[in-house]
Structure formats: C-alpha cells, structure tokens
Design a protein around this motif. Structure first.
Motif, PDB file in Angstrom:
ATOM      1  N   HIS A 157      27.886  -4.127  63.188  1.00  0.00           N
ATOM      2  CA  HIS A 157      26.871  -4.684  64.092  1.00  0.00           C
ATOM      3  C   HIS A 157      26.196  -3.589  64.900  1.00  0.00           C
ATOM      4  N   PHE A 158      26.967  -2.596  65.344  1.00  0.00           N
ATOM      5  CA  PHE A 158      26.384  -1.506  66.132  1.00  0.00           C
ATOM      6  C   PHE A 158      25.324  -0.769  65.314  1.00  0.00           C
ATOM      7  N   TYR A 159      25.623  -0.433  64.059  1.00  0.00           N
ATOM      8  CA  TYR A 159      24.647   0.279  63.226  1.00  0.00           C
ATOM      9  C   TYR A 159      23.473  -0.628  62.862  1.00  0.00           C
ATOM     10  N   TYR A 160      23.758  -1.909  62.693  1.00  0.00           N
ATOM     11  CA  TYR A 160      22.686  -2.886  62.460  1.00  0.00           C
ATOM     12  C   TYR A 160      21.716  -2.887  63.638  1.00  0.00           C
ATOM     13  N   SER A 161      22.260  -2.744  64.839  1.00  0.00           N
ATOM     14  CA  SER A 161      21.419  -2.804  66.042  1.00  0.00           C
ATOM     15  C   SER A 161      20.583  -1.559  66.261  1.00  0.00           C
ATOM     16  N   ILE A 162      20.953  -0.436  65.659  1.00  0.00           N
ATOM     17  CA  ILE A 162      20.207   0.817  65.879  1.00  0.00           C
ATOM     18  C   ILE A 162      19.420   1.262  64.648  1.00  0.00           C
ATOM     19  N   GLN A 163      19.446   0.467  63.581  1.00  0.00           N
ATOM     20  CA  GLN A 163      18.837   0.933  62.334  1.00  0.00           C
ATOM     21  C   GLN A 163      17.328   1.143  62.452  1.00  0.00           C
ATOM     22  N   THR A 164      16.645   0.272  63.170  1.00  0.00           N
ATOM     23  CA  THR A 164      15.197   0.445  63.321  1.00  0.00           C
ATOM     24  C   THR A 164      14.879   1.655  64.196  1.00  0.00           C
ATOM     25  N   GLU A 165      15.607   1.785  65.296  1.00  0.00           N
ATOM     26  CA  GLU A 165      15.394   2.904  66.227  1.00  0.00           C
ATOM     27  C   GLU A 165      15.567   4.254  65.527  1.00  0.00           C
ATOM     28  N   GLU A 208      20.995  -9.174  56.750  1.00  0.00           N
ATOM     29  CA  GLU A 208      20.135  -8.523  55.740  1.00  0.00           C
ATOM     30  C   GLU A 208      20.543  -7.064  55.520  1.00  0.00           C
ATOM     31  N   ILE A 209      21.842  -6.863  55.336  1.00  0.00           N
ATOM     32  CA  ILE A 209      22.393  -5.532  55.064  1.00  0.00           C
ATOM     33  C   ILE A 209      22.883  -5.495  53.617  1.00  0.00           C
ATOM     34  N   PRO A 210      22.462  -4.531  52.819  1.00  0.00           N
ATOM     35  CA  PRO A 210      22.963  -4.418  51.443  1.00  0.00           C
ATOM     36  C   PRO A 210      24.493  -4.330  51.431  1.00  0.00           C
ATOM     37  N   PHE A 211      25.108  -4.977  50.462  1.00  0.00           N
ATOM     38  CA  PHE A 211      26.570  -5.089  50.440  1.00  0.00           C
ATOM     39  C   PHE A 211      27.122  -4.678  49.086  1.00  0.00           C
ATOM     40  N   MET A 240      30.021   0.153  76.320  1.00  0.00           N
ATOM     41  CA  MET A 240      30.509   0.721  75.061  1.00  0.00           C
ATOM     42  C   MET A 240      29.395   1.421  74.293  1.00  0.00           C
ATOM     43  N   ARG A 241      28.249   0.761  74.194  1.00  0.00           N
ATOM     44  CA  ARG A 241      27.139   1.332  73.428  1.00  0.00           C
ATOM     45  C   ARG A 241      26.737   2.709  73.958  1.00  0.00           C
ATOM     46  N   GLN A 242      26.700   2.829  75.275  1.00  0.00           N
ATOM     47  CA  GLN A 242      26.312   4.110  75.875  1.00  0.00           C
ATOM     48  C   GLN A 242      27.337   5.193  75.559  1.00  0.00           C
ATOM     49  N   ASP A 243      28.626   4.865  75.622  1.00  0.00           N
ATOM     50  CA  ASP A 243      29.684   5.838  75.321  1.00  0.00           C
ATOM     51  C   ASP A 243      29.597   6.299  73.863  1.00  0.00           C
ATOM     52  N   VAL A 244      29.380   5.349  72.961  1.00  0.00           N
ATOM     53  CA  VAL A 244      29.314   5.690  71.540  1.00  0.00           C
ATOM     54  C   VAL A 244      28.089   6.548  71.250  1.00  0.00           C
ATOM     55  N   ARG A 245      26.957   6.197  71.842  1.00  0.00           N
ATOM     56  CA  ARG A 245      25.737   6.993  71.631  1.00  0.00           C
ATOM     57  C   ARG A 245      25.935   8.441  72.107  1.00  0.00           C
ATOM     58  N   ALA A 246      26.529   8.597  73.280  1.00  0.00           N
ATOM     59  CA  ALA A 246      26.754   9.944  73.819  1.00  0.00           C
ATOM     60  C   ALA A 246      27.706  10.728  72.914  1.00  0.00           C
ATOM     61  N   PHE A 247      28.724  10.050  72.417  1.00  0.00           N
ATOM     62  CA  PHE A 247      29.704  10.677  71.525  1.00  0.00           C
ATOM     63  C   PHE A 247      29.050  11.099  70.213  1.00  0.00           C
ATOM     64  N   MET A 248      28.202  10.249  69.672  1.00  0.00           N
ATOM     65  CA  MET A 248      27.501  10.563  68.423  1.00  0.00           C
ATOM     66  C   MET A 248      26.561  11.749  68.595  1.00  0.00           C
ATOM     67  N   GLU A 249      25.887  11.786  69.727  1.00  0.00           N
ATOM     68  CA  GLU A 249      24.961  12.901  69.979  1.00  0.00           C
ATOM     69  C   GLU A 249      25.724  14.209  70.165  1.00  0.00           C
ATOM     70  N   LYS A 250      26.834  14.154  70.896  1.00  0.00           N
ATOM     71  CA  LYS A 250      27.629  15.359  71.143  1.00  0.00           C
ATOM     72  C   LYS A 250      28.146  15.965  69.844  1.00  0.00           C
ATOM     73  N   HIS A 251      28.580  15.110  68.923  1.00  0.00           N
ATOM     74  CA  HIS A 251      29.202  15.605  67.698  1.00  0.00           C
ATOM     75  C   HIS A 251      28.291  15.503  66.473  1.00  0.00           C
ATOM     76  N   GLN A 252      27.023  15.178  66.690  1.00  0.00           N
ATOM     77  CA  GLN A 252      26.025  15.124  65.619  1.00  0.00           C
ATOM     78  C   GLN A 252      26.508  14.234  64.462  1.00  0.00           C
ATOM     79  N   LEU A 253      26.761  12.977  64.796  1.00  0.00           N
ATOM     80  CA  LEU A 253      27.298  12.031  63.820  1.00  0.00           C
ATOM     81  C   LEU A 253      26.223  11.203  63.127  1.00  0.00           C
ATOM     82  N   LEU A 254      24.973  11.428  63.459  1.00  0.00           N
ATOM     83  CA  LEU A 254      23.883  10.680  62.814  1.00  0.00           C
ATOM     84  C   LEU A 254      22.588  11.463  62.991  1.00  0.00           C
TER      85      LEU A 254
END
Length: 465
Positions: free
Chosen positions: A36-44, A78-81, A1-15
């Motif tokens: 959780h997905f965005y939490y996992s990529i926030q440092t990267e 530790e995500i602002p809410f 799933m993570r790989q599919d979402v990353r490819a989709f985000m890159e294709k459509h410039q979502l971040l």
C-alpha cells in the motif's frame, strides 16, 4: 510512519524516480503495508510496481487463500501481480535443511528470475525493526564470528538491481497502526504464534522484557547493525587485498597456497576473513557445518612448529602445512599419479609428456652449456642408453656435481624442503644402468665417466601445449 520511511529511504537511497519495483508480498501485515505504501507513492515517483507472491505450500488451503487475497487486493489497486508455488517440504527432506532455509532457497531464485524478466531496479521486502532485533539476537545465540552477527542489510545487490528494506526503521506496532488507518485487513499466519520456533520465542518471551528496559531497542539495534556492516565491509575489502597479495590459486580454484610468514604479517582479524575468503573460492558452496572450530584448528596449524601437518576439512578438502607454506587442495585432485610408480623410456631424440602436463624433450647437441634449471646436458658416451624417466624408489642416490661420493635422494628432498606428497611425483631422468642424471628442475648429477670428443645429449623440460 510515512515520514520516517521516506526519510530512511532518502538517507539510504532505496528508490529513484522512474524505477521498476518488484514487491515481495505474502498477505501479512508487513508486506500489505509495504504494498500500500508503494501504491500510494507510485505517481509521485513515477515508478512501475509489480507484486509477487510465492506460495510455499506449508499450510494447505490457508496458503492458497493468502495468495488469492493478495491477488484480489492487487486487482483492486490496479497493481500487476505475479505468483508462484514451491514445494518446501520436498526440498527440506531432500537437502536436510530447516523449513526456513528451504523456503528461502526456493523463494529467492524466483525473485531473481522475475527481477530479470521485468528488468526491475529493486526488490522490496517488508522486514521491519522488530525483525532486525530478532535476527540480531538469533545470530548472537548461534554464531561466534563477528562477521556473522551483522543483522539484516538495508540494501544489497541482487540480480541486476538491489534488494531494499525500507521498513527497517519502523516497528511492528507502527505497521499495524498503518494497516488499521488505511483499512487494510491482512492475512495472519498462525505459525507466527508457535514459540517452538526460536524467532517466535524471542518475539514473544524475550524481546518484551528487553523493551521494558529500553523501549527504543529497535533503534539501538538498527544503528548497531548499520555500524557493524560498514566496519565489516571495510575489513572484507582489506582481507581481499590480503588474499590477492599473498595467496596463489590454480586456474580452476581447486588449489591454493601461501607463505606462512607473509600471511602472518597481517592483523589476525584480516587473517580470519582471508581464511574464509579462501574457502569461498575453493568450495562451490561452503558446507553449513564449517564452524569456528575449523577456524581454530586452522590457526593452530598456522602456529605449529612441525614441518608437515595435514588437516581434513569437509568434502575432501585438505589443508596442509608444508615447511613454510600452507597448502589447500582437494584430495581427489592431488592423487593424479602419485599412487602408482611412473616409468617410461625417453628416446633420443624424442618427447615424453609427463602426467603433470610437462614435456621432456631430448636431442643430440654439440654444445655443453646448460641454460637454467630446465635443461640438462651430459656426454652421450658417459652414460648407458636408453634414458629412462621415472618417479623415485627406495634407496635412490645421486652423485651431486662438485661433491665426492653420492647423496640419498630422500636427504636432498629434505634439504630442499620438498613436501612429502611432491616427492612421490618428482620426475627423475636416469640412464639404462639406473644412474640418476637429473632430478628434473631441481638437481643435476654427474655420470660416473667423463668422455671427451663425444656428442652431448640435451634434455629440456617445458610445459606441454
């Protein structure tokens, strides 16, 4: 799933790196997986993420517990809410809309306010591929317009940034597996099981049958949605050009008109979109009950051979065919002074400001030459003062220059294709004997007598300042 979402985000410039990201989180599987997905990529990506939950107060204590759950998970990660509560039921009763519409209308202004508060680049929502299939099916069931069956957009402008939906490339099953793998235990909304709602009915009863024939229907539908949106974007740009070239609006966008032949030179697909663009300009908010039926009667009006036909649209909008023109106006703005006759003395020299904002100015002059349609000159000795400015009345006739005898004012209006409503607002300048001297800006007449060596009177019409 993570790989599919990353490819989709890159294709459509979502971040992009260093972005501030606002995440809409309800506590359900989709939004918790998203968080959780965005939490996992926030440092990267070096992104700053903020979660926001809106309690719609639809399920009492359960809704409160959803919000508490999200707040607890954000604290753990530790995500602002940010949180907010809205009264969907009161809004629904007041504005007579569905629960879903009421919730959306209350939720999105809060999202926008938070986007501005944090100067966020993106608002990220957790719609997934199965949501897209459901949405497209619902749109096909309810709409007859191609521009209304486009599905959920991947990315669209919102506030000073964009709304993005990176999960549109993955299914609900993939999201549930992601939650299980990462020990996420989301809240479940029991109303999602109620097949009284059309969306739930499609999810539970219809889409499983489709998937038996095509297990990859979500990919097919997503591709179709993207293609339709691209095509619609192009057509909307072309329709906007049509409107800019053919349609004239007044300053406050309460009135519009266009020549029929100029409009009909364009393809019907652009005409349809231009029609809806005009309505978007005229209405502060297009009425929900405007449908393809209104579109059909508009095109019937466009094709009719009759010279004067009027349509009534919601909220007092009138669409009228006036000879070779189509005119849009709101009835309350067209009744400025047509309902009652207008009569006023026009002193020489002097000025009179007319109800339509124009000004008539008079003076004595020695010159005989008139300049254009906005000036009238006659011999002072040939008429009876004072001059009068008025609207028409039954039986009006005038003596046309170069024509023996007189002509009915009504016939003049017909010959010049003056709309019926405009005829009652047309100003006439007469002398004290009620001899029509000038149909202002339209037709000049000759008084009965000709007197040489007499001063002249000049009447000029201008826009009042």
């Amino acid at each position: 799933m993570r790989q599919d979402v990353r490819a989709f985000m890159e294709k459509h410039q979502l971040l992009h790196r260093n972005a501030t990201v606002l995440l809409g989180v309800s506590g359900g599987p989709d939004s918790m997986a998203l968080l959780h997905f965005y939490y996992s990529i926030q440092t990267e990506w070096n992104i700053h993420i903020i979660a926001i939950s809106v309690d719609h107060q639809l399920r009492g204590e359960e809704s409160k517990q959803d919000l508490i759950y999200v707040e607890r998970m954000c604290k753990q990660w530790e995500i602002p809410f940010e949180k907010a509560s809205v009264d969907v039921q009161s809004y629904k009763k007041k504005y007579k809309v569905s629960t879903q519409v009421a919730a959306r209308n209350l939720r999105y202004p809060i999202f926008k306010q938070k986007m501005e508060q944090f100067n966020a680049d993106f608002l990220v929502l957790g719609h997934h591929a199965d949501d897209q299939v459901e949405t497209m099916l619902m749109e096909w069931m309810r709409s007859a317009g191609s521009n209304s069956v486009l599905g959920i957009p991947i990315k669209r402008p919102f506030g000073a940034g964009h709304i993005v939906r990176p999960f549109l490339c993955i299914t609900k099953d993939a999201i549930l597996q992601y939650c299980k793998k990462n020990a996420i235990f989301p809240r479940i909304d029991p109303s999602n099981e109620d097949t009284a709602y059309t969306r739930n009915y499609l999810r539970k009863r219809v889409i499983p049958l489709i998937k038996e024939r095509n297990p990859n229907i979500h990919q097919t539908i997503q591709r179709l949605s993207e293609t339709l949106q691209m095509d619609e974007s192009f057509l909307q740009k072309e329709a906007k050009k049509l409107v800019e070239e053919a349609v004239v609006f007044n300053e406050n966008y309460a009135h519009a008109n266009f020549p029929i032949e100029s409009f009909k030179k364009y393809d019907r697909s652009l005409q349809r979109r231009a029609f809806h663009l005009i309505l978007n300009y005229l209405y502060s908010e297009v009425p929900a009950h405007l449908s393809y039926v209104h579109e059909d009667i508009f095109f019937t009006l466009l094709e009719t051979k009759e010279s004067n036909v009027e349509l009534d649209f919601p909220r007092r909008l009138k669409i009228e065919k006036v000879y070779e023109q189509i005119v849009f106006y709101f009835s309350k703005t067209s009744q400025t002074f047509a309902s009652t006759p207008y009569v006023k003395e026009l002193r020489v020299p002097g000025d009179v400001v007319l109800p339509n904002g124009e000004k008539l100015s008079t003076r004595f002059t020695n010159r005989r030459e008139e300049k254009g349609n906005n000036t009238y000159i006659c011999s002072a000795a040939a008429i009876q003062l004072p001059l009068i400015v008025r609207t028409r009345k039954a039986g009006d006739r005038l003596r046309l220059r170069g024509l023996n005898g007189s002509k009915k004012l009504k016939d003049l209006f017909i010959d010049r294709k003056i709309p019926r409503k405009e005829r009652d607002r047309q100003m006439l300048v007469t002398d004290a004997a009620d001899e029509i001297l000038w149909v202002v800006g339209l037709q000049k007449a000759d008084p009965n007598a000709k007197v040489e060596n007499s001063p002249y009177i000049e009447v000029v019409v201008t826009e009042s300042k």
